[in-house]
Write an enzyme that holds these catalytic residues in place. Sequence first.
Site, short mmCIF file in Angstrom:
data_model
loop_
_atom_site.label_atom_id
_atom_site.label_comp_id
_atom_site.label_asym_id
_atom_site.label_seq_id
_atom_site.Cartn_x
_atom_site.Cartn_y
_atom_site.Cartn_z
N THR A 14 0.81 -1.21 0.00
CA THR A 14 0.00 0.00 0.00
C THR A 14 0.85 1.26 0.00
O THR A 14 1.96 1.28 0.55
CB THR A 14 -0.91 0.01 1.25
OG1 THR A 14 -1.50 1.31 1.39
CG2 THR A 14 -0.14 -0.28 2.52
N TYR A 54 -1.66 0.25 10.03
CA TYR A 54 -1.93 -0.52 8.81
C TYR A 54 -0.71 -0.46 7.88
O TYR A 54 -0.18 -1.50 7.45
CB TYR A 54 -3.18 0.05 8.12
CG TYR A 54 -3.35 -0.40 6.70
CD1 TYR A 54 -3.53 -1.74 6.41
CD2 TYR A 54 -3.33 0.52 5.65
CE1 TYR A 54 -3.68 -2.17 5.08
CE2 TYR A 54 -3.49 0.11 4.34
CZ TYR A 54 -3.65 -1.23 4.06
OH TYR A 54 -3.80 -1.64 2.76
#
Length: 327
Positions: A117, A141
Amino acid sequence: MQTVLVTGGAGYIGAHACKVLKAAGFTPVTFDNLNTGWEEAVKFGPFFRGDLMNRADVDAAFVQYRPVAVLHFAALSLVGESMKDPGKYWRVNVMGALNLIEGALAAGCRNFVFSSTCATYGDQDGVLLDENSVQKPINSYGASKRAIEDMLVNFGESHGLNHVIFRYFNVAGCDPEGEIGEQHVPETHLIPLMLDAVAGKRPALTVFGSDYPTRDGTCVRDYVHVMDLVQAHVLGLQWLLEGKGNRVFNLGTGTGFTVREVIEASRAVTNREVPIIEGARRAGDAVALVSGSARAIEELGWEPVHSTLRQMIGDAWGWAQGPGYTK
Ligand code: UDP
């Protein structure tokens, strides 16, 4: 036909990947615990219900299907939740990936495509982020995903695990044919929440922060159509099968849009107003995340042909007006 193991194949991006993998001549085996996925979305190959936290499940899937490669989509992926419960993200994402990597190697499977990501880059004042940008995640995250990237590099060196790492920007839209779509419980993403508000399924969209240092005060993101994103995975898989080696690729378009610009585009697509509430900033949000996307285009031959706001919102609008998944 070559078999590939698709973790998270019942989820939003994984299911779209299965569709294009099948079209490209692979047999996609979905490995999913259905915590957030949908059994109805598994339409393009076999389903193995299992949990990455359970190494025995992982081993059983490799024994049964003997995949030539793994595409690892399954993960917890909510920035806000990761700020409240970092332990959950470190445990599930990192342990799950470790079990999968070790299970793959034990079964002699050495090709691994990983969903990372842009959240691994953190907040870098609106500069274009390319694969060489420093990784300084600002939420748990992103930190958990960066740790898995490091893990892949280590296992690449120690065990010859070949890996392609894709760093996703904001994935949006859905299958234009409407076979599968985007559905999360709870939904947290901008475009589906916005369209639910337009359709009257929610009272309004809350805009998270209007005082950011951007052209209209709202955050800038680089939105990429899910069909383009998963097509890149087919190219990444072929890259590995051709023995081209370990590589990191950003997947974004290089163009950023503010939250208000997305809302504006939605008006043009749906011909309806978006009811909005101006809310506070959301913890963990970067001001701007825009991809330097040249590498995937030049080296993989990737062509993000669907990634206009108009098509992403239009395809999502088609799905939002249908019944969705029920189980
Ligand atoms: N956003 C918003 N309201 C919402 C959901 C998202 O204003 O209800 C904003 C969010 O702050 C971010 C952008 O929309 O700037 C995209 O958020 P999303 O959760 O879709 O993806 P993320 O960037 O977190 O991966």
